[in-house]
Design a protein around this motif. Structure first.
Motif, mmCIF file in Angstrom:
data_model
loop_
_atom_site.group_PDB
_atom_site.id
_atom_site.type_symbol
_atom_site.label_atom_id
_atom_site.label_comp_id
_atom_site.label_asym_id
_atom_site.label_seq_id
_atom_site.Cartn_x
_atom_site.Cartn_y
_atom_site.Cartn_z
ATOM 1 N N ARG A 445 0.814 -1.215 0.000
ATOM 2 C CA ARG A 445 0.000 0.000 0.000
ATOM 3 C C ARG A 445 0.848 1.266 0.000
ATOM 4 O O ARG A 445 0.302 2.368 -0.055
ATOM 5 C CB ARG A 445 -0.914 -0.003 1.236
ATOM 6 C CG ARG A 445 -1.763 -1.255 1.346
ATOM 7 C CD ARG A 445 -2.544 -1.318 2.647
ATOM 8 N NE ARG A 445 -3.494 -0.214 2.748
ATOM 9 C CZ ARG A 445 -3.439 0.742 3.663
ATOM 10 N NH1 ARG A 445 -2.478 0.723 4.567
ATOM 11 N NH2 ARG A 445 -4.335 1.722 3.671
ATOM 12 N N ILE A 446 2.183 1.120 0.067
ATOM 13 C CA ILE A 446 3.034 2.284 0.269
ATOM 14 C C ILE A 446 3.548 2.833 -1.061
ATOM 15 O O ILE A 446 3.844 2.090 -1.995
ATOM 16 C CB ILE A 446 4.224 1.913 1.181
ATOM 17 C CG1 ILE A 446 3.717 1.574 2.581
ATOM 18 C CG2 ILE A 446 5.233 3.045 1.251
ATOM 19 C CD1 ILE A 446 3.040 2.726 3.290
ATOM 20 N N HIS A 447 3.632 4.178 -1.102
ATOM 21 C CA HIS A 447 4.294 4.826 -2.223
ATOM 22 C C HIS A 447 5.072 6.032 -1.688
ATOM 23 O O HIS A 447 4.858 6.481 -0.550
ATOM 24 C CB HIS A 447 3.277 5.274 -3.290
ATOM 25 C CG HIS A 447 2.396 6.388 -2.836
ATOM 26 N ND1 HIS A 447 1.246 6.176 -2.067
ATOM 27 C CD2 HIS A 447 2.472 7.746 -3.032
ATOM 28 C CE1 HIS A 447 0.677 7.334 -1.818
ATOM 29 N NE2 HIS A 447 1.392 8.312 -2.384
ATOM 30 N N LEU A 448 5.974 6.546 -2.486
ATOM 31 C CA LEU A 448 6.771 7.707 -2.129
ATOM 32 C C LEU A 448 6.288 8.906 -2.918
ATOM 33 O O LEU A 448 6.098 8.820 -4.145
ATOM 34 C CB LEU A 448 8.261 7.451 -2.439
ATOM 35 C CG LEU A 448 8.886 6.176 -1.862
ATOM 36 C CD1 LEU A 448 10.353 6.077 -2.277
ATOM 37 C CD2 LEU A 448 8.764 6.142 -0.345
ATOM 38 N N ARG A 449 6.112 10.052 -2.217
ATOM 39 C CA ARG A 449 5.639 11.262 -2.874
ATOM 40 C C ARG A 449 6.691 12.359 -2.714
ATOM 41 O O ARG A 449 7.204 12.596 -1.604
ATOM 42 C CB ARG A 449 4.322 11.719 -2.263
ATOM 43 C CG ARG A 449 3.735 12.961 -2.956
ATOM 44 C CD ARG A 449 2.370 13.286 -2.409
ATOM 45 N NE ARG A 449 2.441 13.732 -1.022
ATOM 46 C CZ ARG A 449 1.409 13.763 -0.200
ATOM 47 N NH1 ARG A 449 0.224 13.330 -0.621
ATOM 48 N NH2 ARG A 449 1.543 14.187 1.035
ATOM 49 N N PHE A 450 7.019 12.983 -3.832
ATOM 50 C CA PHE A 450 8.033 14.033 -3.846
ATOM 51 C C PHE A 450 7.370 15.351 -4.258
ATOM 52 O O PHE A 450 6.680 15.430 -5.291
ATOM 53 C CB PHE A 450 9.147 13.705 -4.855
ATOM 54 C CG PHE A 450 9.792 12.375 -4.609
ATOM 55 C CD1 PHE A 450 10.889 12.255 -3.765
ATOM 56 C CD2 PHE A 450 9.297 11.234 -5.225
ATOM 57 C CE1 PHE A 450 11.477 11.023 -3.550
ATOM 58 C CE2 PHE A 450 9.886 10.001 -5.008
ATOM 59 C CZ PHE A 450 10.987 9.900 -4.164
ATOM 60 N N MET A 451 7.582 16.382 -3.461
ATOM 61 C CA MET A 451 7.083 17.720 -3.766
ATOM 62 C C MET A 451 8.283 18.627 -4.022
ATOM 63 O O MET A 451 9.289 18.569 -3.322
ATOM 64 C CB MET A 451 6.268 18.273 -2.598
ATOM 65 C CG MET A 451 4.950 17.565 -2.383
ATOM 66 S SD MET A 451 3.789 17.867 -3.742
ATOM 67 C CE MET A 451 2.350 17.005 -3.119
ATOM 68 N N PHE A 452 8.115 19.494 -5.026
ATOM 69 C CA PHE A 452 9.186 20.405 -5.401
ATOM 70 C C PHE A 452 8.730 21.826 -5.124
ATOM 71 O O PHE A 452 7.640 22.252 -5.534
ATOM 72 C CB PHE A 452 9.543 20.234 -6.878
ATOM 73 C CG PHE A 452 9.851 18.803 -7.259
ATOM 74 C CD1 PHE A 452 11.073 18.235 -6.931
ATOM 75 C CD2 PHE A 452 8.908 18.025 -7.907
ATOM 76 C CE1 PHE A 452 11.342 16.919 -7.267
ATOM 77 C CE2 PHE A 452 9.182 16.721 -8.238
ATOM 78 C CZ PHE A 452 10.411 16.156 -7.918
ATOM 79 N N ARG A 453 9.583 22.561 -4.445
ATOM 80 C CA ARG A 453 9.198 23.907 -4.011
ATOM 81 C C ARG A 453 10.383 24.846 -4.169
ATOM 82 O O ARG A 453 11.526 24.482 -3.922
ATOM 83 C CB ARG A 453 8.759 23.846 -2.548
ATOM 84 C CG ARG A 453 8.293 25.171 -1.981
ATOM 85 C CD ARG A 453 7.952 25.001 -0.517
ATOM 86 N NE ARG A 453 7.495 26.254 0.071
ATOM 87 C CZ ARG A 453 7.301 26.451 1.371
ATOM 88 N NH1 ARG A 453 7.533 25.439 2.213
ATOM 89 N NH2 ARG A 453 6.887 27.619 1.827
#
Length: 1583
Positions: A445-453
Motif C-alpha cells: 500500500r506504500i508509495h513515495l511522494r516528492f514535492m518540489f518547491r
C-alpha cells in the motif's frame, strides 16, 4: 626419625590385581592430576629460564597450586567446586599445549576419559573436541595478552573472517559555522565514487557541541556487514558531508528577516582509512585521528562533486575538521559485542552496509529500502532566475497517511525529508541517500511522494511560495515484486498545490517515464477521477535511485511465484522449473524462505508424486549453489537451517523415493542427467533425511520399517562404476555422522547403510564413501550388539567387503596420494576391533588379505594419522594393532608355515610390519619424560618387548626358510636391536648369529654391507650406545664359542661393527657440539674407516659432509683437498659414475672429474694455494689438448686462469700462518682426542692468544697448562680436562725441482709454511756453568713433531704421530740465530728494493737493533761467550763451528750496508738524525768486524742497467757451506750504492763439502784454501 608434626599419613586404596597389591592415593582424581601436572611442569620449567615462557608457566603453576589448596580444603559449595574444576582442567589443558605435552581427553564432567570404557569413534571425537577447546583457549589468551602484534597475522585474521566492522568514535568537530549543522558520516569508495554504508547522522549545534547534550562524548558508531569483497577495494575513505541549517547565504547581513531552517551545503571532510580497515595498521582505541574539513567554494557547489575533488587531491583545511578514534573489528555485531564490550555497548549506533552481508543467517530478517535523490532538471518558466529547488519527500499509504523516514543511523525517525538546496541551479544533483523502513505487511500500500518547491532567502517571499510540481513512485509492482534496484526517471506532474497532495489525483497515473511513454506527444494528461487534473511537465525531470535490502521482498517474478506458490498453484510446475534460471545471488538471499517453500510443497502434496522430482531437483540446485566457491560462506547458513528451522517430518520419504528412482535409472544403464549433481549433494540430502526422521521421532511415537518401503537396490553399485572417477571422488566427501543421531529405528538404518557399503564397487572412488559410512554404521549402537541376531551377519559382510577394498585401494594409489593422506583411520580401528572380537576365519585364511592388511598397517603406522599430542588415541591404535598382528601371526603359524604353503612375501611383510611397529616414534619410551613414561607403562605396558619377543619366536620357527630373509632382514633386525631396552636386546641380538650360521651353511660367508649401511643411518639418527656395543660383542662371541668354524668370522664381524660403532658414537656425540673442529675430526675418522674397508659410497658421503663443514668456516684450502680425494677415485674415461654416487649418477666419470677440478681450482684460488691450482690446471689442459681437443675452452678459460695464478704468486702478499701444538690431556676428553697432540694450522694473522682463547671456548671446563713440557701420568690419567697450547715452527722442505736453483723469495716463502710435516719447538735449558749476564750461554732443548699428513690438508690440524727430542749447544744456537738474522735482513732488503710503497719503520727497527750496541749488545755477547782462549781450549771439537759463526758475522756487514743504503734513500727528513746515528754506529761496527773477521762483499743479480727493477741483492750461504765459496773473477764489482763499475761477478758453490770441485752453470773450479778472504756471494736461494 622425624617429628610427628612433619609426618602426614595419607589415605590410600589397596587393590589386588593378579595376585599383586596396588596401592593408590585416596585423593580425588583431580587433585592427583594437578599434583602430577605440577611435578611434570616443574621439571620443564627449570629448562625455560633462557626462554620467554618462563614467567608464563610460573603464573600457571601458581594458579594450580592455589586451586589445589582450595580443592583439598573440602569446604567449597558444589556450584563453586564445579566452577573451580572447570578452571583447573582448562588451565591444565592450556599449559600442556603451550609446553607441547600430550592432550588430556576428558568427559563432559571434566574427568579424564578412560579409553577402555569408550568406543574408538567417541574417543576420536573427544580428541577433536579437546583440541578445538584448547585451540580456542590459546586464541583467547593470545588476544588477551596482545600477541597479535604482527601485521601479517592481523591481516590474515581479518581476511579469514567473512564479516568485518569499523568502530568510529567522534571526539570533536572543529569548524566555524555559526549555525546548526548535520554531519553525515559514511564509508566511501573513491574509485567507483559510491557510498558503501548507511549515513551516521550527528546533529551539531551552533555553539560547538552536539545539539543533544547527552550525546557529548558518546558519539560512537559501528559500520558493519562489510565483507572480504569490500576489503579488497583499492581505496576506502571515511567521509563526512556537512549540511548547515539556517539562512540561504551565511554572508547575508541584510536587516530584512531571512528565511531560516534551510538545508544548505557547507563542506566535506575525508580520510583514507584503507590500511586501517584492512588491518595493516593497528589502531589504539585512544589514538585520535584528524580528518580535515574542506568547505564548498561557491553557493551552488554540489557536495558530491566537492567530495570527488577532495579525494583526488588534498587541500588545506585551515585546522578545521573532525577528531575521531577508529579501530577495525572482526566479526558481526554479536561477536563484536562479546569481544569488545568496552567499545561497543547498547548506546553504540549501528550503521549497516548498503547491501547484504556476505552471509545471511536464518532468522536475520531485514526489510530496508535505500533511496537516493540523484538529480533534477527544472525550468524557470516565468521567473527571471533559476529556482532554488527543495525536494520534500513523504512515505504515504493509499489513504495519504504518512510513515516515518530515517535520515541516518543514530537519528530518530522523521515524517518528511527535505533535500539540500542549491542556489539558483537549473540541474541540481543532490546524491543524498536515506533509508525507508516499512513493515512488510504495509509494503503493498506504500508509495513515495516528492514535492518540489522554490525557496526564497527572504522570509516574506518564502511564505508565499507553494509546491510547483510533484512526483511519486510505488514500491511494489502489480506482479508483487518490489521496485527494481537502480535509477528511476520519474514523471514530474504540475498542477494545483492542494491537488498534488491528494492521493486520489495521482495514484492511478504512471509514475515513471517508461510507464508514461504512451502519452508522449499529448503534452497533457487528465485524470479521469476528478476535475482539475494534474498535467505532465515535459520540461522538468527528476531521477531517483533505489536499493532494496530485504530478506522478504524479491525483485524476481519467478522466485516470487515460488515463494507464494499457494496463490497461483497452476503455475507451480513452471516456477519450480524456472528456479534454475534465477541468479544464484537472489536465491541465497532468500535461502530460508525458498527451502521452506520447497518442503511445504513436498509435504502438502504428500499423497502424490507430481512435484517430487521437481522439488528434489530444485533442492539439488540450491545445494549445488552453496557448494560453489562463490557462495561457500552459506554452508554455515544451510547447516543452521537444518538444525534450527527445518521441520518437514515426512520429507525423508519423498527424498529417498526420488533418490531410489535416480539410482534405478542409472543401474539400468539409461541416461540420468541429474545423477552427478545428486551425488555431489548427497551429504546434505542425508542430513535432511536424518533431520526429518528425528523430527518425526520427537513429535510422535512413529515406527516405520525403513527397508520395507525403501529397500536398497543395485543402482548404487552401477553408479559408482560408471561415473567419472575424479568427479565422483569430489562428490563423495560426504559426512554421514548424523545418520545415527536418532535412536529409533536404528536397525533399519544399519541395514540400509550396510547394504550400501557392501554393494559399492571396489574402486578408488568408492573406498572413501565406504570409509565414512562404516564409521557410523559401526558406532556405539552397533558395536554393543555385534553378536546379536542378524547383526553379526551384517558385520561379517561389512568387514570382508570393506577391509579388502581399503587395503587394495591404498596399495594401488600409493601412500603419497593426497586422498590417502586423509584416510579415516578410526574406521579401520573399528573394523580391527570387530575382527578381534569375532571369528572371521574365511577372511583370515586368505594370504592376499593378510599381505594387504600388513601393508596397510605399516602405512598407517608410518603416516602419523593423528597429531603427535594425541597420546591416548595413538596408544589405543597401537594396542589394537598389536593384538591384530599377534592374531595374524597365529594364523600364519597354522596355515602358512609348512613348506607346501610357505609364503615368502607374506612372512616378509609380517617382519617388516612388526619392525615398523616396534620402532615407531610413539613407543620409544626413552624419549619421554618420566611422568609420561610411567603413564604409558602403567596403562599399556611396554609393547616393544611383547612384539620383539614375538618377532624372535616367529624367526626361530622359520627353520630352513630363514635363508629367504637374509640379507634383507639384517637391516630391520639391526634397527630393532638398537632400541635401548636391555631385555629386548638380549632376546634379539642372537638372531644375528643365527643369520650368520644360516648363511655360512648356505654360502660360506656373511654379507656385512647391509648392516654397515643401516648402522650408519640408525646411529646418526640416535640409535645405539656403548651398552649396545658391549652386549653385541659379548652375546655374539658367546654364541660363537660353541661353533668353532664360525669363531673367526664372528670375531672379524664384531671387530668391524665395534670399530664402526665407536666412530659413529663419537660422530653423533659431537654433531650437536658447537666445536666444528670436533665434528671435522670425527668425520675424518669415519671416512678413513670407510676407506679402509672399501665402502666407497659411504666414504664419498662423508667427504662431502666434511667439505660442507669447511665451507661453513671458509676453509677453502681444506675444502679443496677434501674434494680432491673424491676426484682421485675417478678416471678420465667415459664410464658412468658408480651407483653409490647417486647425486652424480647421470654423469660420466670424465664429466664429474672435470666439474670437480673446476670447483677445486676455485677453492684453491680463494685459499691462495695457487701452486696447487696450477697443477690441476695443467692436468686439465692436457685433457683438453690431448684427449677432448677443446682448444677454445683451453685458450679462453684455462690458460688465462693459469696465467693469473702465476701472476698472483709473484705479486700478491701471502701472510705466513702460524702453527700451534695443542695437547688434550686427561680422561675427560673423547677417545679421538684423549692424551693426543695435534698440530694446528692458524689462520692469516691469527695470534696464539686468539687461537688459544677460541680453543678454550670449545672446552670451557678445561684447565690450561702453562708449561710446554710433556705432562706426567697424573695429568694424563686425571678425569679433568687439560689443554696445552704453544707455537711451533714449520721445518722447510724444498721440492727437488727447486734445489740448486736461484728461486725468487715469493716462491720459496710459500714452502716455508706449506707442505710441511715436521715442526720444531725450542726451549732454553740450563746445563753446566751458566753466565747469568750472557743469554747465549744457555742450552736449547728442541722437540720435533711429525704429523700423520702434510699441512695443509683435508683438516687444519693433524695428529702428531711421533716426537723426537734433541739438545742444541749454545754455539750451535748462536749459529742458527745468525743464519736467521742474515736471512731476515736479506729478505727485507729485497722487499724494499722491489716495492717503494712499503713503510720504512720495520727496516729502521731491524737495522738499528743490530748496529747499535746500546740496543742489543752487538757481537760482544758472542765474543765473550765463544771467542775466548778458554772456550777454544775446553771445546776443541767446536773449531769448525766457531769458524762458521765468524764467517756469518762477517757476512752480516755487507748485508747491513745494503740495508743502511736503502734506508738512507727512503728516510724522511724528520728521521734524518736517527739515520745519521745509525750510519755512525754501522761504520764503527764495520771497521771492527772487517778487522777481526775479514771483508765480504755483496753483488746484485739482474740484466745490467741501473733501472732494472728485477736486480736483487744476493745472500750469504749458511755457515756450513761458507768454506765452499769460490769467486771467478770475470767482472768488476758493483759499488755499494748500486751503480755498476763493471760486469757483475758470478760465484759457484756445491752441496758436498768434501768435493774438491764446485759446480755452477757448467763451470768447475777449485775451492779457495782460505774461505775467510775477500770474495763475492751470489743472490738466490741455495739449499
Amino acid at each position: 626419625m622425624f617429628p610427628a608434626s612433619f609426618v602426614h599419613v595419607k589415605e590410600v586404596i589397596i587393590e589386588k590385581r593378579g595376585g599383586q597389591e596396588v596401592v593408590t592415593s585416596a585423593e580425588m582424581p583431580l587433585v592427583k592430576e594437578v599434583t602430577t601436572t605440577l611435578r611434570e611442569w616443574g621439571s620443564i620449567w627449570k629448562q625455560l629460564y633462557v626462554k620467554e615462557r618462563v614467567s608464563q608457566v610460573q603464573r600457571l603453576m601458581w594458579d594450580l597450586m592455589e586451586w589445589r589448596s582450595q580443592l583439598l580444603s573440602g569446604t567449597l559449595p558444589s556450584d563453586e567446586f564445579k566452577e573451580l574444576k572447570q578452571k583447573v582442567t582448562s588451565k591444565i589443558d592450556y599449559g600442556n599445549k603451550i609446553l607441547e605435552l600430550d592432550l588430556v581427553v576428558r568427559d563432559e564432567n571434566g574427568n579424564i576419559l578412560d579409553p577402555d570404557k569408550a568406543s574408538v569413534i567417541s574417543l576420536f571425537r573427544a580428541h577433536e573436541d579437546a583440541s578445538a577447546k584448547v585451540a580456542e583457549r590459546i586464541k583467547e589468551e593470545q588476544v588477551r595478552e596482545g600477541e597479535l602484534e604482527n601485521t601479517m597475522e592481523r591481516v590474515a585474521r581479518i581476511q579469514s573472517s567473512p564479516t568485518h566492522s569499523l568502530y568510529v568514535f567522534v571526539r570533536n568537530f572543529v569548524c566555524r559555522i555559526g549555525e546548526d549543522a548535520e554531519l553525515f558520516m559514511s564509508l566511501y569508495d573513491p574509485i567507483k565514487q559510491t557510498i558503501i554504508s548507511e549515513n551516521y547522522l550527528v546533529r551539531w549545534g551552533s555553539k560547538g557541541f552536539p545539539k543533544e547534550i547527552d550525546m557529548l562524548n558518546n558519539l560512537k558508531v559501528v559500520f558493519t556487514d562489510l565483507g572480504n569483497k569490500d576489503l579488497s577495494r583499492e581505496k576506502i575513505y571515511l567521509i563526512c558531508q556537512i549540511v548547515r541549517e539556517g539562512r540561504m547565504d551565511l554572508r547575508d547581513t541584510s536587516t530584512k528577516k531571512l528565511t531560516q531552517g534551510l538545508r544548505r551545503p557547507f563542506g566535506v571532510a575525508v580520510m583514507d582509512i584503507t590500511d586501517i580497515i584492512k588491518g595493516k595498521i593497528e589502531c589504539d582505541e585512544e589514538k585520535q585521528y584528524f580528518i580535515p574539513f574542506h568547505p564548498v567554494l561557491a553557493e551552488n557547489d554540489f557536495l558530491h562533486t566537492l567530495l570527488n575533488k577532495v579525494t583526488a587531491s588534498r587541500g588545506d583545511s585551515g585546522g578545521q575538521g573532525l577528531w575521531v578514534t577508529m579501530k577495525a573489528l572482526v566479526g558481526d555485531m554479536v561477536q563484536i559485542r562479546k569481544e569488545y564490550p568496552h567499545l561497543v555497548d547498547r548506546s553504540t549506533v549501528v550503521a549497516r552496509k548498503l547491501g547484504f552481508p556476505e552471509i545471511i543467517m536464518p532468522g536475520d530478517v531485514r526489510n530496508d529500502i535505500y533511496l537516493t535523490l540523484v538529480a533534477g532538471d527544472f525550468d524557470k518558466y516565468n521567473k527571471t532566475t533559476q529556482k532554488n529547488v527543495e525536494v520534500i519527500m513523504w512515505v504515504c499509504d493509499e489513504e495519504g497517511k504518512v510513515c516515518s523516514i530515517c535520515l541516518g543511523a543514530g537519528d530518530r525517525p522523521v515524517s518528511e525529508y527535505k533535500s539540500v538546496i542549491y542556489y539558483q541551479v537549473k540541474q541540481p544533483r543532490w546524491m543524498e541517500t536515506f533509508k525507508v523502513a516499512i513493515p512488510l505487511e504495509e509494503m503493498q500500500r506504500i508509495h513515495l511522494r516528492f514535492m518540489f518547491r522554490h525557496r526564497s532567502s527572504q522570509e516574506s517571499k518564502d511564505k508565499g511560495e507553494k509546491n510547483f510540481a510533484m512526483a511519486f513512485v510505488r514500491l511494489m509492482k502489480e506482479d508483487g515484486t518490489v521496485l527494481q534496484d537502480g535509477l528511476h526517471d520519474l514523471v514530474v506532474f504540475k498542477g494545483d498545490s492542494k491537488r498534488m497532495e491528494d492521493v486520489t489525483s495521482y495514484l492511478s497515473l504512471p509514475s515513471t517515464r517508461t510507464q508514461g511513454d504512451i502519452h508522449k506527444g499529448t503534452g497533457l494528461m487528465r485524470s479521469s477521477s476528478s476535475v482539475g487534473a494534474l498535467s505532465v511537465s515535459s520540461r522538468d525531470s527528476f531521477t531517483i535511485s533505489t536499493l532494496v535490502c530485504s530478506t522478504k521482498l524479491t525483485q524476481n517474478v519467478g522466485l516470487l511465484g515460488l515463494l507464494k506458490w499457494r496463490t497461483r498453484p497452476d503455475s507451480l510446475k513452471e516456477n519450480l522449473e524456472k528456479l534454475k534460471l534465477i541468479d544464484g545471488e537472489e536465491v541465497v538471499k532468500f535461502l530460508q524462505d525458498t527451502l521452506d517453500a520447497l518442503f511445504n510443497i513436498m509435504m502438502e502434496h504428500s499423497q502424490t508424486d507430481d512435484y517430487d522430482i521437481l522439488v528434489f531437483d530444485a533442492l539439488i540446485y540450491i545445494i549445488g549453489l552453496i557448494a560453489d566457491r562463490k557462495f561457500q560462506h552459506f554452508n554455515t547458513v544451510l547447516e543452521a537451517y537444518i538444525k534450527q528451522h527445518f521441520s518437514a517430518t515426512l520429507a525423508y520419504k519423498k527424498l529417498m523415493s526420488v533418490l531410489k528412482t535416480y539410482l534405478d535409472i542409472s543401474s539400468r544403464g539409461e541416461q540420468c542427467e541429474p545423477i552427478l549433481r545428486t551425488l555431489k549433494a548427497l551429504e546434505y540430502i542425508f542430513k535432511f533425511i536424518v533431520r526429518s526422521r528425528m523430527k518425526l521421532s520427537m513429535t510422535q511415537a512413529y515406527r516405520h520399517t525403513f527397508t520395507r518401503n525403501h529397500s536398497p537396490s543395485p543402482p548404487l553399485t552401477h553408479i559408482l562404476t560408471v561415473t567419472h572417477k575424479e568427479k565422483l571422488t569430489q562428490s563423495h566427501k560426504c559426512s554421514y555422522k548424523q545418520i545415527w543421531t536418532t535412536h529409533s529405528d536404528a536397525c533399519t538404518l544399519k541395514t540400509f547403510l550396510s547394504f550400501c557399503i557392501i554393494k559399492l564397487p571396489r574402486s578408488h572412488t568408492s573406498v572413501f564413501v565406504r570409509s565414512d559410512l562404516v564409521r557410523y554404521v559401526m558406532h556405539n549402537h552397533l558395536v554393543t550388539d555385534v553378536f546379536q541376531g542378524d547383526t553379526f551377519k551384517h558385520v561379517e559382510d561389512v568387514v570382508i567387503a570393506l577391509l579388502r577394498t581399503i587395503n587394495q585401494t591404498v596399495i594401488t594409489m600409493g601412500r603419497e596420494h593426497p586422498l590417502i593422506v586423509s584416510f579415516p583411520a578410526s574406521a579401520c580401528l573399528l573394523l580391527l576391533r570387530l575382527v578381534l572380537l569375532s571369528s572371521l576365519h574365511r577372511l583370515l585364511s586368505s594370504a592376499d588379505f593378510l599381505m594387504e592388511t600388513f601393508l596397510l598397517f605399516k602405512d598407517l603406522i608410518g603416516k602419523h594419522v593423528y597429531p603427535s599430542d594425541w597420546m591416548t588415541m595413538i596408544m589405543v591404535q597401537n594396542r589394537v594393532f598389536l593384538r591384530a598382528i599377534n592374531t595374524y601371526a597365529d594364523t600364519m603359524n597354522l596355515k602358512f608355515l609348512d613348506n607346501n604353503n610357505f609364503e615368502v612375501q607374506l612372512w616378509n611383510n609380517y617382519f617388516h610390519l612388526a619392525v615398523a611397529f616396534i620402532t615407531q616414534e610413539s613407543l620409544q619410551l626413552q624419549h619421554f619424560s618420566p611422568t609420561k613414561r610411567n603413564k604409558i607403562l602403567t596403562k599399556y605396558g611396554d609393547m616393544r618387548r611383547l612384539i620383539g619377543f614375538a618377532i624372535r619366536d616367529m624367526w626361530y620357527k622359520l627353520g630352513s626358510n630363514k635363508i629367504c630373509f637374509i640379507p634383507g632382514m639384517v637391516g630391520p633386525m639391526l634397527e630393532m636391536t638398537l632400541i635401548p631396552e636391555e631385555e629386548l636386546r638380549r632376546a634379539t641380538i642372537p638372531i644375528f648369529f643365527d643369520m650368520m650360521q644360516c648363511e655360512h651353511s648356505h654360502s660360506g660367508n656373511f654379507k656385512k654391507n647391509e648392516i654397515i649401511l643401516k648402522l650408519d643411518h640408525e646411529v646418526e639418527g640416535g640409535g645405539g650406545d656403548e651398552q649396545y656395543m658391549d652386549l653385541l660383542q659379548g652375546i655374539l662371541l658367546e654364541c660363537a664359542s660353541q661353533h668353532a668354524q664360525l669363531v673367526l668370522q664372528v670375531q672379524h664381524f664384531v671387530t668391524l661393527v665395534k670399530g664402526l660403532l665407536e666412530r659413529l658414537l663419537d660422530y653423533r656425540a659431537v654433531m650437536s657440539d658447537e666445536s666444528r673442529n670436533n665434528r671435522m675430526s670425527c668425520t675424518v675418522n669415519l671416512l678413513n674407516f670407510y676407506k679402509d674397508i672399501n665402502r666407497e659410497g659411504m666414504y664419498i658421503r662423508y667427504l662431502y659432509k666434511l667439505r660442507d663443514l669447511h665451507l661453513d668456516t671458509e676453509n677453502y684450502t681444506e675444502a679443496a683437498y677434501t674434494l680432491l680425494l673424491h676426484s682421485r677415485l675417478l678416471k678420465w674415461s667415459e664410464e658412468q659414475c658408480l651407483p653409490q654416487m647417486d647425486f652424480h649418477s647421470s654423469q660420466t666419470q670424465r664429466q664429474l672429474k672435470e666439474s670437480l677440478y673446476n670447483t677445486i681450482i676455485g677453492y684453491f684460488d680463494k685459499g691462495k694455494m695457487w701452486e696447487e691450482a696450477i697443477g690441476l690446471c695443467k692436468e686439465l689442459a692436457e685433457q683438453y689438448e690431448m684427449e677432448v681437443f677443446d682448444y677454445e675452452l683451453l685458450s679462453q678459460s684455462l690458460v688465462k686462469k693459469q696465467a693469473k695464478f702465476y701472476e698472483n704468486i709473484m705479486k700478491i702478499l701471502r701472510p705466513k700462518p702460524d702453527y700451534f701444538a695443542v695437547g688434550y690431556y686427561g680422561c675427560g676428553y673423547p677417545p679421538f682426542l684423549r692424551n693426543k697432540v695435534f698440530i694446528h694450522r692458524g689462520k692469516e694473522y691469527e695470534r696464539r692468544e686468539d687461537f688459544q682463547s677460541q680453543l678454550m671456548s670449545q672446552f670451557p671446563s678445561a684447565v690450561r697448562l702453562n708449561t710446554t713440557t710433556m705432562p706426567g701420568p697424573d695429568i694424563r690419567n686425571s678425569p679433568i680436562q687439560y689443554i696445552q697450547c704453544f707455537t711451533v715452527q714449520p721445518v722447510l722442505e724444498i721440492p727437488p725441482r727447486l734445489k740448486n736453483k736461484p728461486v725468487p723469495d715469493q716462491i720459496i716463502n710459500f714452502y716455508k709454511s706449506n707442505y710441511v710435516q715436521r715442526f720444531h719447538y725450542s726451549r732454553p735449558v740450563r746445563k753446566g756453568s751458566v753466565d747469568p749476564d750472557n743469554e747465549f750461554s744457555m742450552w736449547i732443548e728442541r722437540t720435533t713433531f711429525y704429523t700423520a699428513y702434510k699441512l695443509p690438508g683435508i683438516l687444519r690440524w693433524f695428529e702428531a704421530i711421533s716426537m723426537t727430542h734433541t739438545t742444541i749447544s749454545p754455539l750451535e744456537n748462536a749459529i742458527e740465530t745468525m743464519e736467521t738474522t742474515n736471512e731476515k735482513i736479506l729478505t727485507m732488503i729485497n722487499q724494499y728494493q722491489g716495492d717503494d710503497t712499503l713503510p720504512i719503520n720495520p727496516l729502521s727497527m731491524l737495522l738499528n737493533g743490530i748496529v747499535d750496541p746500546a740496543v742489543m749488545g752487538g757481537f760482544a755477547k758472542y765474543e765473550k761467550a765463544f771467542f775466548t782462549e778458554e772456550y777454544i781450549l775446553q771445546h776443541p771439537e767446536d773449531k769448525d763451528k766457531l769458524f762458521r759463526l765468524k764467517d756469518l758475522i762477517a757476512w752480516q756487514i755487507p748485508l747491513l750496508g745494503a740495508g743502511v743504503t736503502i734506508h738512507g734513500k727512503r728516510v724522511m727528513d724528520d728521521l734524518k738524525p736517527f739515520h745519521e746515528r745509525m750510519e755512525e754506529c754501522f761504520k764503527q761496527l764495520k771497521k771492527k768486524v772487517e778487522k777481526e773477521y775479514g771483508v765480504r762483499e755483496l753483488v746484485r743479480e739482474g740484466n745490467g742497467g741501473s733501472g732494472d727493477r728485477r736486480r736483487r741483492w744476493n745472500k750469504p750461504l749458511k755457515a756450513d757451506y761458507c768454506y765452499g765459496i769460490v769467486v771467478l773473477k770475470i767482472c768488476k764489482l758493483y759499488d755499494m750504492n748500486g751503480g755498476p763499475v763493471g760486469p757483475a761477478p758470478c760465484c759457484v758453490r756445491t752441496d758436498n763439502p768434501s768435493s774438491p770441485y764446485l759446480h755452477w752453470g757448467g763451470l768447475s773450479v777449485a775451492p779457495l784454501p782460505n774461505p775467510t778472504q775477500k770474495g763475492t756471494f751470489p743472490f738466490g736461494k741455495h739449499l
